[in-house]
Design a protein around this motif. Structure first.
Motif, short mmCIF file in Angstrom:
data_model
loop_
_atom_site.label_atom_id
_atom_site.label_comp_id
_atom_site.label_asym_id
_atom_site.label_seq_id
_atom_site.Cartn_x
_atom_site.Cartn_y
_atom_site.Cartn_z
N ALA A 111 0.80 -1.22 0.00
CA ALA A 111 0.00 0.00 0.00
C ALA A 111 0.84 1.27 0.00
N GLU A 112 1.95 1.28 0.73
CA GLU A 112 2.67 2.55 0.93
C GLU A 112 3.14 3.19 -0.36
N PRO A 113 3.74 2.46 -1.32
CA PRO A 113 4.16 3.13 -2.56
C PRO A 113 2.98 3.76 -3.31
N SER A 231 -9.59 13.03 2.24
CA SER A 231 -10.34 12.03 1.48
C SER A 231 -9.48 10.80 1.21
N LEU A 232 -8.19 11.02 0.99
CA LEU A 232 -7.28 9.92 0.72
C LEU A 232 -7.03 9.07 1.96
N VAL A 233 -6.77 9.71 3.10
CA VAL A 233 -6.35 8.97 4.29
C VAL A 233 -7.51 8.59 5.21
N SER A 241 -4.46 2.36 7.66
CA SER A 241 -3.80 2.20 8.95
C SER A 241 -3.20 3.52 9.43
N ASP A 242 -2.98 3.60 10.74
CA ASP A 242 -2.34 4.79 11.30
C ASP A 242 -0.94 4.97 10.72
N SER A 246 0.32 8.18 8.64
CA SER A 246 1.49 8.92 9.09
C SER A 246 2.50 9.10 7.96
N ALA A 247 2.70 8.05 7.16
CA ALA A 247 3.64 8.14 6.04
C ALA A 247 3.19 9.18 5.03
#
Length: 334
Positions: A111-113, A231-233, A241-242, A246-247
């Motif tokens: 998910a992060e990238p 809207s994204l987070v 996730s938290d 945060s990222a």
């Protein structure tokens, strides 16, 4: 399920496809979304494209075309427009594929990238000196209150079995007006308004924003940059996730002062709460009015997000109003 089309609309579509030279294409309807728009994939031996069906009575195709051209001019990735008929409400657009962020995440992609790429796109949009050089309405108090009103018009009656009283509704709307007084004046961002993983696509690599395709931005307004970020987070349809949130925030705020970050986080709380209240109303409306009950499954998440956002001190009046009208609303299940 496939999109159902009236005989009249079918006839108009056939005329449009003939005029565009696509009358012999294979037509594959795609699953409809929460709007009145529908899409179909057109295929023929020499290639393919997408057909957008935007009924003029409900959808503004010109806004889509104008904003598409503006976003392309800003260097962002949008589908090329191949043909259109404004009066009929049809357009042929580039088929950017099926690699939405949602599909990639459901297939197990990290998910992060993806979220950081989405954040880069937002930063590029918000930092662009010409981003707001487009004739669009403001995301002002009138628009924000009209959306917040959906909560009392649809969610409250569905949850408690009775409509709010006039006094309850007046108190609710007044509380929102007080809370949103500052952020409703912002005009420094082009707000796409539905910026989340369902409306983002990968059309190349994960490093370059030119490979992040944008969808569903035809209702864009001029307002505060916090709206698309929250809207994204704080996605109504997907848990974030938290750690992932945060990222995203670290990346978005890396060049901002502590005061700027604090102001951004307040705007995110205010606009996040407003969005969640709106979406709770919309999801009930989609079920009751439009026969799309699938959205009710997301209501528990939306209410959790709303309840958390309402912990912000500046939203105490809204929180008190909602808790008085619908005590225990966080446990609503439909």
């Amino acid at each position: 399920m496939a999109h159902s089309i009236t005989p009249e609309r079918q006839g108009a579509r056939d005329v449009f496809l003939k005029n565009q030279g696509w009358q012999d294409a294979e037509v594959e309807p795609l699953t409809p979304d929460a709007s009145f728009r529908s899409y179909a994939r057109l295929r023929r031996e020499t290639g393919g494209c997408m057909l957008m069906d935007a009924p003029p009575a409900h959808e503004n195709l010109k806004a889509y075309l104008d904003i598409t051209a503006h976003l392309r001019d800003l260097g962002l990735r949008v589908a090329d427009t191949l043909g259109h008929d404004l009066d009929a409400g049809f357009a042929l657009i580039e088929d950017m594929g099926d690699a939405t962020f949602t599909r990639l995440l459901n297939a197990g992609h990290d998910a992060e990238p993806l979220y950081l790429l989405a954040t880069k796109v937002l930063k590029a949009l918000h930092d662009h000196p010409r981003a707001v050089d487009i004739d669009l309405p403001p995301y002002d108090m009138t628009a924000l209150l009209r959306e917040a009103e959906l909560f009392v018009d649809w969610f409250v009656p569905a949850f408690r079995g009775s409509a709010p009283t006039d006094a309850e509704k007046r108190g609710y709307m007044a509380a929102w007006q007080d809370a949103l007084a500052g952020v409703s004046e912002a005009r420094n961002a082009l707000v796409l308004r539905d910026y989340h993983v369902d409306n983002l696509m990968i059309t190349g690599g994960l490093e370059d924003i030119s490979h992040c395709g944008l969808l569903d931005y035809q209702d864009a307004l001029l307002g505060a940059p916090a709206y698309d970020l929250v809207s994204l987070v704080e996605d109504a349809r997907r848990d974030v996730s938290d750690e992932l949130r945060s990222a995203v925030m670290v990346h978005y705020t890396k060049d901002m002062s502590a005061a700027e970050v604090k102001a951004l986080e307040l705007d995110m709380a205010l606009l996040g709460a407003q969005r969640h209240a709106k979406v709770a109303g919309i999801f009930v409306r989609l079920s009751k009015r439009d026969g799309k009950p699938i959205y009710l499954g997301h209501i528990p998440r939306v209410l959790r997000l709303l309840s958390k956002a309402l912990e912000e001190a500046e939203l105490s009046g809204v929180r008190e109003s909602i808790e008085a009208m619908v005590p225990g609303y966080q446990q609503a299940r439909f």
